[in-house]
Design an enzyme around this catalytic site. Structure first.
Site, mmCIF file in Angstrom:
data_model
loop_
_atom_site.group_PDB
_atom_site.id
_atom_site.type_symbol
_atom_site.label_atom_id
_atom_site.label_comp_id
_atom_site.label_asym_id
_atom_site.label_seq_id
_atom_site.Cartn_x
_atom_site.Cartn_y
_atom_site.Cartn_z
ATOM 1 C CG ASP A 51 35.468 13.194 41.204
ATOM 2 O OD1 ASP A 51 35.453 13.131 42.449
ATOM 3 O OD2 ASP A 51 35.098 12.261 40.477
ATOM 4 N NE ARG A 71 32.270 16.299 55.221
ATOM 5 C CZ ARG A 71 31.210 15.590 54.844
ATOM 6 N NH1 ARG A 71 31.366 14.383 54.344
ATOM 7 N NH2 ARG A 71 30.005 16.070 54.952
ATOM 8 C CG ASP A 124 38.398 11.406 45.612
ATOM 9 O OD1 ASP A 124 38.373 12.612 45.928
ATOM 10 O OD2 ASP A 124 37.380 10.696 45.613
ATOM 11 C CG ASP A 136 37.069 11.904 49.977
ATOM 12 O OD1 ASP A 136 37.151 11.694 51.198
ATOM 13 O OD2 ASP A 136 35.993 12.018 49.377
ATOM 14 N NE ARG A 184 27.397 14.013 49.662
ATOM 15 C CZ ARG A 184 28.705 14.187 49.705
ATOM 16 N NH1 ARG A 184 29.338 14.713 48.667
ATOM 17 N NH2 ARG A 184 29.408 13.838 50.762
ATOM 18 N N GLY A 220 37.304 8.445 52.855
ATOM 19 C CA GLY A 220 38.084 8.528 51.618
ATOM 20 C C GLY A 220 37.230 8.236 50.401
ATOM 21 N NE ARG A 221 34.347 10.473 46.316
ATOM 22 C CZ ARG A 221 34.252 11.022 45.115
ATOM 23 N NH1 ARG A 221 33.086 11.080 44.529
ATOM 24 N NH2 ARG A 221 35.299 11.517 44.510
ATOM 25 N N GLY A 254 31.045 17.214 50.061
ATOM 26 C CA GLY A 254 31.565 17.121 51.434
ATOM 27 C C GLY A 254 32.415 18.336 51.764
HETATM 28 O O1 F6P Z 1 33.839 13.267 50.074
HETATM 29 C C1 F6P Z 1 33.977 13.532 51.425
HETATM 30 C C2 F6P Z 1 33.343 12.449 52.262
HETATM 31 O O2 F6P Z 1 33.536 12.767 53.619
HETATM 32 C C3 F6P Z 1 33.830 11.029 51.966
HETATM 33 O O3 F6P Z 1 35.068 10.763 52.565
HETATM 34 C C4 F6P Z 1 32.705 10.204 52.493
HETATM 35 O O4 F6P Z 1 32.641 8.949 51.843
HETATM 36 C C5 F6P Z 1 31.498 11.048 52.158
HETATM 37 O O5 F6P Z 1 31.958 12.378 52.007
HETATM 38 C C6 F6P Z 1 30.428 11.018 53.211
HETATM 39 O O6 F6P Z 1 29.328 11.693 52.718
HETATM 40 P P1 F6P Z 1 28.130 12.204 53.646
HETATM 41 O O7 F6P Z 1 28.656 13.350 54.470
HETATM 42 O O8 F6P Z 1 27.105 12.625 52.690
HETATM 43 O O9 F6P Z 1 27.762 11.061 54.525
#
Ligand code: F6P
Length: 331
Positions: A106, A263, A133, A131, A75, A174-175, A14
């Site tokens: 992480d 974001r 985290d 996040d 990803r 926040g995942r 992200g």
């Molecule tokens: O890790 C950042 C984040 O924005 C999280 O808060 C959220 O759960 C996830 O990425 C969303 O992922 P995507 O953009 O793949 O939907």
């Protein structure tokens, strides 16, 4: 002392406001030490596909204030395949990369550790995720901006909630952690905050949420009431929770999902400074020979933390604020 000639950087997972500021700091620090920097595009995908560009100081002009990442992020399921890490390492060797800097969370650092089994160059992480985290650093790059973005939305929702004397649930990202929700909820004066760290919440145990709402209504009568809900805290999210509450207490509740807005945006000053500090520190530490470490900041001091421990979950959301929020929840 390391003899670095050519290093690479990528942004992964992200995206987070401040990633550009970090790329800038890495490039400027490296350029000052006569080290060449290449940037892989689209996270680890660019490493596997050898999609990259050589970065020069002019590429980082006027990017410190920009959200997103000039290197793009993604990803990378291909890195998780059995031959992914070895392919990534082969690509680094083929391109004569002495060290790789990974800006991400992480999950990205797990990928970096997997590459280390096949690569004898240096690998270093810089924590970049909204996040927060990630163990080994008080704050991650992007967290401070995400709080302010969420807060701006919460303040606006409060206005309409207040005008209609409504109960609102605001779902934040926040995942699987509640850092953003706790911080934005506290700063936004939320009556309740719900996050994964408080234990599982299901349709069968809503009593803990309903009781404070009813208590507040007894005390104040009909008034606005704001519940900040971290994503993944309730099956079906804030929308399902709002429906369940409406049914249980007979008062219409509204849900607002903030989503990816959190974001984006220009990084706040704290994120630009953290990004600059950690980017520059990462290059300095590579020059000192560091590898398999994350460049973090704890109590205002830069520090290295083992990359393999960044996802252990030892960092906790602020227990003082949690206790205080739970104490005042009924007022
Ligand atoms: O890790 C950042 C984040 O924005 C999280 O808060 C959220 O759960 C996830 O990425 C969303 O992922 P995507 O953009 O793949 O939907």
């Amino acid at each position: 002392m390391s003899n670095l000639k050519r290093i690479a950087v990528l942004t992964s997972g992200g995206d987070a406001p401040g990633m550009n500021a970090c790329i800038r700091a890495i490039l400027l620090t490296a350029a000052a030490c006569n080290i060449e920097v290449i940037g892989f595009k689209h996270g680890f995908n660019g490493l596997l596909e050898q999609e990259y560009q050589t970065l020069h100081p002019q590429h980082v002009d006027n990017i410190i204030q920009r959200g997103g990442t000039i290197l793009k992020s993604a990803r990378c399921p291909a890195l998780e395949q059995a031959d992914g890490p070895a392919r990534a390492a082969a690509s680094l060797k083929e391109l004569n990369i002495d060290a790789l800097i990974v800006i991400g969370g992480d999950g990205s650092f797990r990928g970096t550790m997997a590459i280390s089994k096949h690569y004898d160059g240096q690998l270093i992480g810089v924590p970049g995720t909204i996040d927060n985290d990630v163990d080994g650093t008080d704050h991650t790059i992007g967290f401070a901006t995400a709080i302010d973005t969420a807060l701006d939305a919460i303040d606006k929702i409060r206005d309409t909630a207040d005008a209609f004397e409504r109960i609102f649930l605001v779902e934040l990202m926040g995942r699987h952690s509640g850092y953003i929700s706790l911080a934005a909820g506290i700063a936004g004066g939320a009556e309740q905050i719900i996050c994964p760290e408080f234990g599982p919440l299901s349709p069968d145990n809503l009593r803990a949420i309903i009781k404070p709402i009813q208590h507040a209504q007894l005390l104040k009568g009909k008034s606005s009431y704001l519940i900040v809900v971290a994503e993944h805290s309730y099956p079906g999210g804030a929308t399902a929770l709002a429906e369940a509450l409406t049914k249980a207490i007979g008062i219409e509740c509204r849900a607002c999902i903030l989503g990816h807005i959190q974001r984006g945006g220009s990084p706040v000053g704290a994120d630009r400074i953290l990004a600059t500090k950690l980017g520059a520190y990462a290059v300095e530490q590579l020059l000192q020979g560091a590898t398999l470490m994350m460049a973090g900041e704890v109590n205002g001091e830069t520090c290295l933390y083992p990359l393999e421990k960044t996802g252990d979950g030892t960092k906790q959301i602020d227990p003082f604020l949690v206790r205080w929020q739970q104490q005042i929840g009924s007022y």
